[in-house]
Write a protein that holds these residues in place. Structure first.
Motif, PDB file in Angstrom:
ATOM      1  N   GLY A 443       8.244 -25.249  31.408  1.00  0.00           N
ATOM      2  CA  GLY A 443       7.743 -24.215  31.656  1.00  0.00           C
ATOM      3  C   GLY A 443       6.353 -23.982  31.571  1.00  0.00           C
ATOM      4  N   PHE A 444       5.502 -25.103  31.118  1.00  0.00           N
ATOM      5  CA  PHE A 444       4.130 -23.784  31.069  1.00  0.00           C
ATOM      6  C   PHE A 444       3.671 -25.804  31.121  1.00  0.00           C
ATOM      7  CE2 PHE A 444       0.509 -24.168  28.378  1.00  0.00           C
ATOM      8  CZ  PHE A 444      -0.690 -22.892  28.931  1.00  0.00           C
ATOM      9  N   ALA A 445       2.419 -25.538  31.967  1.00  0.00           N
ATOM     10  CA  ALA A 445       1.306 -26.919  31.775  1.00  0.00           C
ATOM     11  C   ALA A 445      -0.148 -25.985  32.048  1.00  0.00           C
ATOM     12  CB  ALA A 445       1.295 -27.447  33.346  1.00  0.00           C
ATOM     13  N   MET A 446      -1.105 -26.450  31.245  1.00  0.00           N
ATOM     14  CA  MET A 446      -2.589 -26.233  31.877  1.00  0.00           C
ATOM     15  C   MET A 446      -3.300 -26.769  31.569  1.00  0.00           C
ATOM     16  SD  MET A 446      -5.139 -23.551  29.138  1.00  0.00           S
ATOM     17  CE  MET A 446      -4.987 -25.237  27.331  1.00  0.00           C
ATOM     18  N   GLU A 457     -14.758 -18.543  39.396  1.00  0.00           N
ATOM     19  CA  GLU A 457     -13.617 -18.860  38.966  1.00  0.00           C
ATOM     20  C   GLU A 457     -13.587 -18.781  37.597  1.00  0.00           C
ATOM     21  OE1 GLU A 457     -13.557 -22.815  42.066  1.00  0.00           O
ATOM     22  OE2 GLU A 457     -14.068 -22.979  39.980  1.00  0.00           O
ATOM     23  N   ARG A 458     -14.954 -18.689  36.533  1.00  0.00           N
ATOM     24  CA  ARG A 458     -14.260 -18.541  34.968  1.00  0.00           C
ATOM     25  C   ARG A 458     -13.982 -17.368  35.143  1.00  0.00           C
ATOM     26  NH1 ARG A 458     -18.552 -19.941  34.089  1.00  0.00           N
ATOM     27  NH2 ARG A 458     -18.129 -22.346  32.921  1.00  0.00           N
ATOM     28  N   GLU A 459     -13.977 -16.455  36.053  1.00  0.00           N
ATOM     29  CA  GLU A 459     -13.571 -14.471  35.412  1.00  0.00           C
ATOM     30  C   GLU A 459     -11.929 -14.725  36.181  1.00  0.00           C
ATOM     31  OE1 GLU A 459     -16.328 -12.367  37.726  1.00  0.00           O
ATOM     32  OE2 GLU A 459     -17.744 -12.832  36.762  1.00  0.00           O
ATOM     33  N   SER A 460     -11.534 -15.444  36.383  1.00  0.00           N
ATOM     34  CA  SER A 460      -9.916 -15.514  37.667  1.00  0.00           C
ATOM     35  C   SER A 460      -9.161 -16.490  36.441  1.00  0.00           C
ATOM     36  CB  SER A 460     -10.020 -16.327  38.930  1.00  0.00           C
ATOM     37  OG  SER A 460      -9.190 -16.335  39.596  1.00  0.00           O
ATOM     38  N   ILE A 461      -9.475 -17.327  36.076  1.00  0.00           N
ATOM     39  CA  ILE A 461      -8.731 -17.729  35.484  1.00  0.00           C
ATOM     40  C   ILE A 461      -8.768 -17.053  34.009  1.00  0.00           C
ATOM     41  CG2 ILE A 461      -9.067 -20.312  33.045  1.00  0.00           C
ATOM     42  CD1 ILE A 461     -10.405 -21.616  36.145  1.00  0.00           C
ATOM     43  N   LEU A 462      -9.757 -16.499  33.244  1.00  0.00           N
ATOM     44  CA  LEU A 462      -9.884 -15.771  32.188  1.00  0.00           C
ATOM     45  C   LEU A 462      -8.664 -14.000  32.580  1.00  0.00           C
ATOM     46  CD1 LEU A 462     -13.511 -15.437  30.598  1.00  0.00           C
ATOM     47  CD2 LEU A 462     -11.532 -16.338  29.227  1.00  0.00           C
ATOM     48  N   GLU A 466      -5.013 -13.971  30.175  1.00  0.00           N
ATOM     49  CA  GLU A 466      -5.011 -12.388  29.781  1.00  0.00           C
ATOM     50  C   GLU A 466      -3.177 -12.486  30.169  1.00  0.00           C
ATOM     51  OE1 GLU A 466      -8.277 -10.465  29.995  1.00  0.00           O
ATOM     52  OE2 GLU A 466      -9.697 -11.831  29.112  1.00  0.00           O
ATOM     53  N   ASP A 467      -3.792 -12.485  31.115  1.00  0.00           N
ATOM     54  CA  ASP A 467      -2.349 -12.055  31.936  1.00  0.00           C
ATOM     55  C   ASP A 467      -1.010 -12.609  31.344  1.00  0.00           C
ATOM     56  OD1 ASP A 467      -0.238 -10.594  33.100  1.00  0.00           O
ATOM     57  OD2 ASP A 467      -0.043 -12.145  34.754  1.00  0.00           O
ATOM     58  N   ALA A 468      -1.332 -13.787  31.477  1.00  0.00           N
ATOM     59  CA  ALA A 468       0.078 -14.239  30.769  1.00  0.00           C
ATOM     60  C   ALA A 468       0.584 -14.433  29.527  1.00  0.00           C
ATOM     61  CB  ALA A 468      -0.429 -16.336  30.838  1.00  0.00           C
ATOM     62  N   ALA A 469      -0.941 -13.993  28.361  1.00  0.00           N
ATOM     63  CA  ALA A 469      -0.787 -13.487  26.879  1.00  0.00           C
ATOM     64  C   ALA A 469       0.323 -12.711  26.764  1.00  0.00           C
ATOM     65  CB  ALA A 469      -2.414 -13.860  26.623  1.00  0.00           C
ATOM     66  N   ASP A 470      -0.744 -11.473  27.761  1.00  0.00           N
ATOM     67  CA  ASP A 470       0.105 -10.408  27.639  1.00  0.00           C
ATOM     68  C   ASP A 470       1.890 -10.185  27.743  1.00  0.00           C
ATOM     69  OD1 ASP A 470      -1.922  -8.827  26.514  1.00  0.00           O
ATOM     70  OD2 ASP A 470      -2.681  -8.296  29.201  1.00  0.00           O
ATOM     71  N   ARG A 471       2.482 -11.542  29.066  1.00  0.00           N
ATOM     72  CA  ARG A 471       3.397 -11.486  29.261  1.00  0.00           C
ATOM     73  C   ARG A 471       4.021 -12.204  28.030  1.00  0.00           C
ATOM     74  NH1 ARG A 471       5.591 -13.843  35.099  1.00  0.00           N
ATOM     75  NH2 ARG A 471       3.540 -11.600  34.950  1.00  0.00           N
ATOM     76  N   LEU A 472       3.850 -12.900  27.796  1.00  0.00           N
ATOM     77  CA  LEU A 472       4.705 -13.851  26.707  1.00  0.00           C
ATOM     78  C   LEU A 472       4.864 -12.927  25.035  1.00  0.00           C
ATOM     79  CD1 LEU A 472       2.287 -17.324  26.521  1.00  0.00           C
ATOM     80  CD2 LEU A 472       5.263 -16.778  27.586  1.00  0.00           C
TER      81      LEU A 472
END
Length: 479
Positions: A443-446, A457-462, A466-472
């Motif tokens: 369920g997760f791959a980085m 691209e760095r701004e979009s990835i960050l 952050e969105d994924a961390a907030d959801r978790l």
């Protein structure tokens, strides 16, 4: 004086022969006016001028002897250029034209430099020189003609008047115009034929290039390049070279082949081969063959950057393949392929026999030797995602790539056990400053390679992280 069809340099040395250009399976005819016929036309024109001048009293009676010479010389010149040792001269046309210029100069001096007939003869000679040999031929032709004029004038002296009767002038101008027009017509015909031949040759060249690019798909680019540039002959021959040999296959492919339809499996395998081939070519590897789900690549032939650089490029390619496999695995998972496919690799460095093997009518450019067997053996022993290398390879790369000792193995063809090592990563990518990071769970791959990420691209990835961390975090609080 002789005709001047366009010279094809080495194709027109024999007088009287038609010229042709071979273009593949067809022949483009180039219709020249043969030197023999051209010389007859030119000297007949001169004879007509002489007869006209004598009848009108502008030339002395003795010049009638020149009529016989003018009518005989084309046949004599033809015999000289066809039936003597001079026929082997590559520039017989130019040499015979020098004789024409000398004779023309003697004739001009012999008629006492009478203006219009002299100019007419000189024009025919200079026109022939320009077409046959260009400015250089014209320059020397004028020199020979001037020498002939000087010698003849010194003997007979100039005429009492340089003017000629109207009829003689008209005949001289008409004869010269006829010669120039006929010669120009044949030169034009040759030019058209040559343009057609050039077009056909260009078309065939483009077809050959297109065909060669199609055939290149069946060969490694380095081998194809060495063959088509003439660096390597296509014959059965081999040589001993020290190469870095790479083998890889997909762990779990057999199980996957039982689950998928052949068409979907073929598409997946072709996609895998295409991606890995691009990585191999990026590092300069010679792709030997694809067998099932296996890839065989070697470094050091046809071109080599040195043993150490070849070994480093081979291992660098393997590391990037392992990283790239993570991206591909995520893509396959999004397409519904749940079987975890992993690549395993083996690399050996040593002397092998490389070259063309097979038969005269069917060859295969490949390598054989115990180092090839060792690389294959290392690949079969490797765990999923693992790169195993021989001691020889390790000794060449250890200053740039971190490796882990994996003990020794026994391999057929080697008298002693063979030390092997596992490739960990580039030394520059070890520690807190490494550019490559990866983390994978159900369920997760980085996969992160910071060296290849742009500022945008760095701004979009960050933002995504952050969105994924907030959801978790929210899910953890709700739990």
């Amino acid at each position: 004086m002789m005709s001047a069809p366009a010279d094809l340099r080495n194709a027109s040395s024999c007088a009287g022969k038609s010229l042709a250009v071979e273009t593949g399976g067809s022949t483009v005819a180039i219709p020249p006016m043969p030197d023999y016929n051209g010389r007859i036309l030119a000297y007949t024109s001169a004879a007509v001028i002489i007869v006209s001048g004598v009848l009108q009293g502008v030339f002395p009676q003795w010049t009638l002897w020149l009529v016989a010479a003018a009518l005989l010389w084309p046949h004599i010149a033809h015999a000289i250029s066809r039936r003597t040792f001079l026929r082997q001269s590559p520039r017989i046309r130019q040499k015979m034209l020098f004789a024409d210029c000398m004779g023309g100069g003697v004739f001009i001096g012999g008629i006492g430099l009478v203006a219009i007939p002299s100019v007419s003869v000189a024009l025919m000679l200079m026109f022939s020189c320009l077409i046959v040999g260009g400015i250089r031929q014209w320059f020397f032709g004028v020199g020979f003609m001037a020498a002939g004029v000087a010698a003849s004038v010194a003997v007979v002296g100039p005429a009492d008047t340089l003017q000629s009767p109207l009829l003689t002038s008209i005949i001289a101008i008409a004869s010269t115009g006829l010669y120039i027009c006929v010669t120009a017509f044949y030169s034009h015909q040759q030019a058209r034929a040559l343009m057609l031949a050039k077009t056909q040759i260009q078309n065939q060249r483009e077809q050959s290039i297109a065909l060669s690019h199609k055939l290149s798909k069946y060969l490694s680019p380095q081998v194809w390049q060495s063959i088509f540039t003439g660096e390597r002959d296509v014959r059965l021959e081999t040589q001993r070279k020290k190469l870095a040999v790479f083998f890889s296959d997909i762990k779990g492919f057999t199980e996957l082949s039982e689950e998928m339809e052949p068409e979907a499996l073929t598409e997946l395998l072709n996609h895998y081969f295409n991606e890995m081939s691009e990585v191999a070519l990026k590092y300069g590897g010679t792709i030997d063959k694809f067998v099932g789900d296996s890839i065989m690549v070697f470094f050091g032939d046809p071109t080599s950057r040195g043993q150490r650089a070849d070994a480093f490029a081979c291992v660098s390619m393997a590391i990037e393949m392992r990283k790239h496999m993570k991206i591909m695995r995520q893509k396959w998972r999004s397409q519904g392929i749940k079987t975890p496919l992993e690549i395993r690799m083996g690399i050996s460095t040593g002397y092998t026999t490389v070259g063309n093997f097979g038969a005269e009518n069917r060859m295969d450019y490949t390598i054989i030797g115990k180092e090839v067997n060792l690389a294959s053996r290392l690949e079969s022993l490797a765990e999923p995602g693992e790169i195993l290398v021989s001691y020889e390879t390790f000794s060449l790369i250890k200053d740039k790539i971190m490796c882990r000792d994996k003990g020794e193995i026994t391999v057929k063809g080697f008298a002693k056990p063979v030390p092997i090592y596992e490739v960990v990563d580039f030394r520059r990518d070890m520690g807190p400053n490494r550019s490559f990071l990866e983390h994978e769970h159900s369920g997760f791959a980085m996969y992160l390679d910071s060296d290849k990420i742009t500022e945008k691209e760095r701004e979009s990835i960050l933002a995504a992280l952050e969105d994924a961390a907030d959801r978790l975090r929210r899910e953890e609080e709700d739990a």
